[in-house]
Design an enzyme around this catalytic site. Structure first.
Site, PDB file in Angstrom:
ATOM      1  N   ASP A  40      52.354  44.530  45.207  1.00 55.55           N
ATOM      2  CA  ASP A  40      51.611  44.433  43.937  1.00 55.55           C
ATOM      3  C   ASP A  40      50.323  45.262  43.868  1.00 55.55           C
ATOM      4  OD1 ASP A  40      53.346  42.323  44.210  1.00 55.55           O
ATOM      5  OD2 ASP A  40      51.813  40.768  44.085  1.00 55.55           O
ATOM      6  N   GLN A  56      48.644  45.230  47.636  1.00 57.18           N
ATOM      7  CA  GLN A  56      49.201  44.467  48.751  1.00 57.18           C
ATOM      8  C   GLN A  56      49.719  45.469  49.775  1.00 57.18           C
ATOM      9  OE1 GLN A  56      49.771  40.517  48.882  1.00 57.18           O
ATOM     10  NE2 GLN A  56      47.822  41.407  48.288  1.00 57.18           N
ATOM     11  N   SER A 100      47.770  38.492  46.559  1.00 57.76           N
ATOM     12  CA  SER A 100      47.317  39.196  45.357  1.00 57.76           C
ATOM     13  C   SER A 100      46.130  38.550  44.666  1.00 57.76           C
ATOM     14  CB  SER A 100      48.475  39.319  44.366  1.00 57.76           C
ATOM     15  OG  SER A 100      49.334  40.331  44.813  1.00 57.76           O
ATOM     16  N   ARG A 164      48.683  30.827  43.521  1.00 54.04           N
ATOM     17  CA  ARG A 164      48.247  32.156  43.943  1.00 54.04           C
ATOM     18  C   ARG A 164      48.037  33.143  42.787  1.00 54.04           C
ATOM     19  NH1 ARG A 164      53.587  31.607  45.888  1.00 54.04           N
ATOM     20  NH2 ARG A 164      55.108  32.944  44.832  1.00 54.04           N
ATOM     21  N   ASP A 165      47.497  34.315  43.174  1.00 53.67           N
ATOM     22  CA  ASP A 165      47.368  35.504  42.320  1.00 53.67           C
ATOM     23  C   ASP A 165      46.359  35.332  41.175  1.00 53.67           C
ATOM     24  OD1 ASP A 165      49.486  36.144  43.989  1.00 53.67           O
ATOM     25  OD2 ASP A 165      51.036  35.936  42.457  1.00 53.67           O
TER      26      ASP A 165
HETATM   27  C1  FRU Z   1      54.242  39.073  44.014  1.00 57.21           C
HETATM   28  C2  FRU Z   1      53.780  38.323  45.246  1.00 57.21           C
HETATM   29  C3  FRU Z   1      52.563  37.499  44.915  1.00 57.21           C
HETATM   30  C4  FRU Z   1      51.897  37.342  46.241  1.00 57.21           C
HETATM   31  C5  FRU Z   1      52.161  38.673  46.885  1.00 57.21           C
HETATM   32  C6  FRU Z   1      52.340  38.606  48.375  1.00 57.21           C
HETATM   33  O1  FRU Z   1      54.968  40.209  44.280  1.00 57.21           O
HETATM   34  O2  FRU Z   1      54.832  37.545  45.746  1.00 57.21           O
HETATM   35  O3  FRU Z   1      52.869  36.282  44.277  1.00 57.21           O
HETATM   36  O4  FRU Z   1      50.530  37.092  46.122  1.00 57.21           O
HETATM   37  O5  FRU Z   1      53.332  39.187  46.287  1.00 57.21           O
HETATM   38  O6  FRU Z   1      52.398  39.873  48.929  1.00 57.21           O
END
Ligand code: FRU
Length: 455
Positions: A40, A56, A100, A164-165
């Site tokens: 991401d 990422q 993320s 998350r995120d």
């Molecule tokens: C989305 C994801 C996010 C996570 C990240 C981990 O592609 O799965 O939800 O934070 O990638 O690398």
């Protein structure tokens, strides 16, 4: 003892190893890392006159591993400069990955908000939210208050293992973050956190709870306002597929509607798949100095093999070109940036494609283009009878295989096409239909010369 990851170790590894990467299938105009795996886009932000892109990143192998945040910047959204790794999983609250998140500028300081992934001794997972800041835009300090939000702040109906995120934004004088959280009922949910100082965060509301057919988890939410319209973009896992939409197991969706700021909830009016290609996931946007809303997405998705990894090329993953999101005639459109096109040579049908470029076609009837060699090629175009623009990978020798149990060789979007902008960059094809009404992004890996011809 688990392995020790630091920013210094990552930077040192990249400097020593980047020359060993095989670049055969690496795009030249689409962003990719110098070495290793990326997924991401994170922390997209305009800071001191420059665009910053974090991502990422696992530098040590071309597969997903303990997540770091890679970092690059650009003055023009065309040329990117690689910067030192911004975050490594080096603290108890992010020891199994800096997942993320996003960025915001406050008083000329660049702040990051990200998810710490923690695998506990019994093997269960905890996800918490953390903050870091930088005064020089290069080195980041994680704050002493971390984690700033844990699953304990969530209502009981949500599950803390998938929390998350965070995507951070400012409204009036308060900071907010939309964060993905799994619901006990197995649907996607976006929660809203709030803060006055970026260091102390509290739960505000369940911003939006998904419907059963809209997927089991919504990753990477992004909230923004476009010409007065509230927009929520997210990447759902397993959104129920239709004949043309959501055919990728993990897709990206744009919901438009209106936020009720008294109840702090998002009221949905319209839901659409954002891109209809094979490889488009986890888009994230920023607003630049000209007030443009610009998004970048990962050109790949989960559960698919990645041919350059299989071949030992030591890299995996890239980003779309930045695209401008606009509100037009009741929907979000995505426009390729004029600066991207100005940087690309114009390609012609009948030409051998050796470098990245683009072509623009006015459509009067069906058109079917072939890119590749006699035995190994991609087809794409407009089928007037079916009324779709499509990308077909069925004649590629290297066909990425995913977890989908249905035929994935072709992706298509129903639309009456009047014009196409087609961008070709070694392993990436991006098609914009009718000046951005629809888009399709797919990756491909072709051996030998790429000739572009009409079928
Ligand atoms: C989305 C994801 C996010 C996570 C990240 C981990 O592609 O799965 O939800 O934070 O990638 O690398």
């Amino acid at each position: 003892m688990s392995e020790k990851y630091t920013v210094e170790r990552a930077n040192d590894f990249i400097a020593r190893q980047k020359a060993t990467v095989t670049t055969t299938y690496k795009p030249t105009k689409h962003f990719s890392a110098e070495i290793g795996w990326i997924n991401d886009p994170n922390g997209c932000v305009f800071f001191r006159g420059e665009y910053h892109l974090f991502y990422q990143f696992y530098p040590y192998d071309s597969v997903w591993g303990p997540m770091h945040w890679g970092h690059a910047k650009s003055r023009d959204l065309v040329n990117w400069e690689h910067l030192p790794v911004a975050l490594a999983p080096d603290m108890p609250y992010d020891k199994d990955g800096c997942f993320s998140g996003s960025a915001i500028v406050r008083d000329d300081v660049l702040w990051l908000m990200y998810t710490g992934n923690i695998v506990t001794e019994d093997g269960s997972i905890l996800q918490v939210q953390n903050m870091a800041y930088s005064e020089d835009g290069v080195t980041f300090t994680k704050i002493a208050e971390n984690p700033v939000a844990t699953g304990d702040c969530l209502p009981a109906e949500l599950i803390a293992t998938d929390f998350r995120d965070p995507k951070i934004f400012k409204k009036d004088s308060r900071y907010y973050a939309v964060v993905a959280a799994k619901h006990q009922e197995g649907v996607g949910t976006i929660v809203l956190l709030g803060s006055d100082d970026l260091r102390h965060w509290s739960f505000e509301s369940i911003f939006l709870k998904g419907k059963p057919k809209q997927g089991i988890m919504w990753e990477c939410p992004d909230y923004f306002v476009l010409d007065g319209k509230d927009i929520l973009v997210m990447s759902p896992m397993r959104f129920e597929r239709t004949a043309y939409d959501y055919r990728n197991l993990n897709s990206s969706v744009v919901m438009t509607g209106q936020v009720d700021w008294r109840s702090k909830t998002f009221v949905v009016e319209d839901v659409r798949e954002l891109d209809h290609g094979h490889d488009f996931y986890a888009p994230q946007s920023l607003e630049d100095a000209q007030g443009r809303r610009i998004a970048i997405a990962w050109v790949h998705t989960w559960g698919r093999n990645f041919p350059p990894h299989d071949l030992g090329h030591r890299w995996a993953g890239s980003m779309t070109l930045p695209r401008q999101l606009k509100w037009q005639e009741g929907r979000v459109i995505q426009k390729v940036l004029p600066e991207s096109l100005a940087d690309l040579p114009i390609l012609e049908i009948g030409q051998d494609i050796v470098e990245a470029g683009y072509l623009q076609l006015l459509i009067k009837q069906s058109v079917s283009l072939i890119l590749g060699t006699e035995e190994d090629y991609l087809t794409f175009g407009y089928d007037e009878k079916e009324g779709v623009v499509y990308i077909d990978r069925s004649h590629l020798l290297k066909q990425p295989k995913g977890e989908e149990t249905w035929d994935m060789s072709r992706r298509a979007v129903p639309i009456r096409a009047e014009s196409l902008v087609i961008i070709i960059d070694h392993n990436t094809l991006e098609i914009f239909v009718n000046d951005g009404q629809e888009s399709l992004t797919s990756a491909y890996y072709i051996e030998g010369s790429q000739r572009l011809r009409q079928a």
